[in-house]
Design an enzyme around this catalytic site. Sequence first.
Site, PDB file in Angstrom:
ATOM      1  NE  ARG A  52       1.407   4.881  -3.512  1.00  0.00           N
ATOM      2  CZ  ARG A  52       2.692   4.620  -3.649  1.00  0.00           C
ATOM      3  NH1 ARG A  52       3.567   5.590  -3.479  1.00  0.00           N
ATOM      4  NH2 ARG A  52       3.122   3.405  -3.930  1.00  0.00           N
ATOM      5  NE  ARG A  87      -3.555  -9.933  -3.476  1.00  0.00           N
ATOM      6  CZ  ARG A  87      -3.253  -8.653  -3.679  1.00  0.00           C
ATOM      7  NH1 ARG A  87      -3.026  -8.201  -4.897  1.00  0.00           N
ATOM      8  NH2 ARG A  87      -3.173  -7.816  -2.657  1.00  0.00           N
ATOM      9  NE  ARG A 133       0.187  -8.570   1.159  1.00  0.00           N
ATOM     10  CZ  ARG A 133       0.371  -7.528   0.360  1.00  0.00           C
ATOM     11  NH1 ARG A 133       0.977  -7.676  -0.803  1.00  0.00           N
ATOM     12  NH2 ARG A 133      -0.074  -6.339   0.700  1.00  0.00           N
ATOM     13  NE  ARG A 140      -4.025  -2.621   0.688  1.00  0.00           N
ATOM     14  CZ  ARG A 140      -3.942  -3.906   0.361  1.00  0.00           C
ATOM     15  NH1 ARG A 140      -4.388  -4.840   1.195  1.00  0.00           N
ATOM     16  NH2 ARG A 140      -3.427  -4.278  -0.779  1.00  0.00           N
TER      17      ARG A 140
END
Length: 229
Positions: free
Chosen positions: A108, A143, A172, A183
């Site tokens: 990452r 989502r 979520r 993010r």
Amino acid sequence: MGCRVVKLRMSDSEDGADPFKLIISGAPASGKGTQCELIKSTYGVVHLSTGDMLRAAVADGTEVGKLAQEYMDSGKLVPDEVIIGVVSDRLSQSDCQESGWLLDGFPRTRAQADALAAAGVTADCFLFLNVPDDILVERVVGRRTDPETGKIYHMTFSPPENDEVKERLVQRSDDTEEKVKVRLEQFHDNVESVKGCYESISVEIDGTESVNVVGEKIKAAIEGCRATA
């Protein structure tokens, strides 16, 4: 300190060709998970995420697993050197050497890429799924999950079958626009330097196209990397 390293060879596969060693990268909601399943199905490689590898190392009680557990039990982030140890150990196991591997979203950061190279781990192809941020935000915010079945829906692209299912769907807590933008910012802060480590084997794929089209482009990219290796 650069990322260059002498390329190590894994065990030959049954047809005489070396098994594939792949890395796939992409922002949250870029479609990476779906494509990982397709790559695994097509090439028979071992699909690996750092979360799964850490949990397995802890469960197996390996030396690096015990070290990782100490950090996790104390609520601390597992440092790169421990993660690299876990990854290197996993890649040395027989299934990865015989079938090849697919690293999902790792490395990452540039530091992780450098450490991976220093450990002698190299890849045949670095796949990057490129999707604009506004589309990623739309994908994430829409989502929903069915708590009874675990199935994931999208209110626009893959809506629930009926009102009964719709009523029980949950979102979520980190699938909000504000949190996904944080993010994405973290992802963008690191991804260019990681891509720079794999410049000679990096292929960028347009992740806005259909699953099948993206899958075909990934297949062509993988086989192209093998042909020029």
